[in-house]
Design an enzyme around this catalytic site. Structure first.
Site, PDB file in Angstrom:
ATOM      1  N   HIS A   1       0.848  -1.190   0.000  1.00 48.56           N
ATOM      2  CA  HIS A   1       0.000   0.000   0.000  1.00 48.56           C
ATOM      3  C   HIS A   1       0.889   1.248   0.000  1.00 48.56           C
ATOM      4  CE1 HIS A   1      -3.912  -1.976   1.705  1.00 48.56           C
ATOM      5  NE2 HIS A   1      -3.503  -2.513   0.576  1.00 48.56           N
TER       6      HIS A   1
ATOM      7  N   GLU B   1       1.084   3.764   2.038  1.00 47.78           N
ATOM      8  CA  GLU B   1       1.690   4.093   3.332  1.00 47.78           C
ATOM      9  C   GLU B   1       2.871   3.161   3.629  1.00 47.78           C
ATOM     10  OE1 GLU B   1      -1.460   3.394   2.617  1.00 47.78           O
ATOM     11  OE2 GLU B   1      -2.881   4.507   3.872  1.00 47.78           O
TER      12      GLU B   1
ATOM     13  N   SER C   1      -7.939   7.133   3.207  1.00 54.62           N
ATOM     14  CA  SER C   1      -7.953   6.714   4.614  1.00 54.62           C
ATOM     15  C   SER C   1      -7.305   5.328   4.758  1.00 54.62           C
ATOM     16  CB  SER C   1      -9.401   6.690   5.109  1.00 54.62           C
ATOM     17  OG  SER C   1      -9.422   6.560   6.511  1.00 54.62           O
TER      18      SER C   1
ATOM     19  N   CYS D   1      -6.007   1.567   5.671  1.00 54.39           N
ATOM     20  CA  CYS D   1      -6.590   0.279   6.062  1.00 54.39           C
ATOM     21  C   CYS D   1      -6.045  -0.103   7.442  1.00 54.39           C
ATOM     22  CB  CYS D   1      -6.271  -0.798   5.032  1.00 54.39           C
ATOM     23  SG  CYS D   1      -4.575  -1.417   5.145  1.00 54.39           S
TER      24      CYS D   1
ATOM     25  N   CYS E   1      -2.184  -0.562   7.483  1.00 53.72           N
ATOM     26  CA  CYS E   1      -1.421   0.692   7.422  1.00 53.72           C
ATOM     27  C   CYS E   1      -1.582   1.492   8.703  1.00 53.72           C
ATOM     28  CB  CYS E   1      -1.836   1.490   6.192  1.00 53.72           C
ATOM     29  SG  CYS E   1      -1.347   0.670   4.649  1.00 53.72           S
TER      30      CYS E   1
END
Lengths: 145, 145
Positions: free
Chosen positions: B53, B55, B80, B82, B85
């Site tokens: 991801h 992040e 936003s 998960c 993350c």
């Protein structure tokens, strides 16, 4: 249970390999339908990585799998998963996590259960001992900066 | 807030780069004391990765940083985070997360707040629009297998 011990021993092998590399002794194995899909180990020290925990390493080593495969899988890990790794389990849709020990770390078992994941804790000295020894000898790596 | 917009625009740049690579338009930037420490983007499609991801990519690109640096940092992310993350944010000890939008995904803002992380949601169309379009065109990548 017997099969769980067999797979957990493979996760322990990964942990010991990590220790010999100068890393933390934490290992993981992903299994589905009696077959090993991938194995991995904590590589924070080896790779100067902030996030390459054993479970992350294992899941990345498996590559992107079909949802149907994750849905039949079990993740074995020698140490109870942190919040990130528990989130990865939920993200992948892995329905079962078998944990070697949770005395040196425990943060996310209730979260996993609340997400419908079956959590089994084996509480094995083969997992707990090397980790305890490592924390005593290398608190710098364990507490991480 | 003005500075937040400036950094978020850099995360949006990452998201657009990802889109041009055939990936999901999600980007992230890690900042401390007015300096960019790292940037990253979602690479699930590009790397056949289950977990890379934006992040995670950003934090891995930063490498392992001292706890004192994380403690002064803000993570900017276009979508936003998960559960994985969000767990990574807590693991690293990042005290502030600025989110571009949370209409296409939202799972972990309450968790972050419960861990003492400041969560700011900018709700920007520059973040929401490309993501909505992507989900409509590539539901296979979004729902992931």
């Amino acid at each position: 249970m017997e099969r769980d011990m067999e797979w957990m021993n493979k996760a322990v092998d990964q942990a010991i390999t990590g220790l010999h590399e100068g890393g933390m002794p934490i290992g993981a194995v992903l299994v589905a339908e009696g077959k090993e899909l991938a194995a991995g180990r904590n590589r924070l020290a080896q790779w100067d990585s902030p996030l390459r925990h054993a479970e992350i390493d294992c899941l990345e080593n498996a590559g992107s799998l079909p949802a149907a495969t994750y849905a039949k899988s079990t993740l074995y890990t020698t140490l109870s998963p942190c919040q990130m790794c528990a989130g990865a389990v939920v993200l992948c849709g892995i329905p079962r996590v078998v944990i070697g020990e949770n005395r040196n770390w425990r943060s996310s078992e209730d979260f996993l259960r609340s997400e419908g994941v079956e959590v089994v804790v084996l509480d094995l000295e083969d997992c707990h001992g090397p980790m305890s020894d490592f924390i005593a000898v290398r608190p710098d790596l364990w507490t991480w900066g």
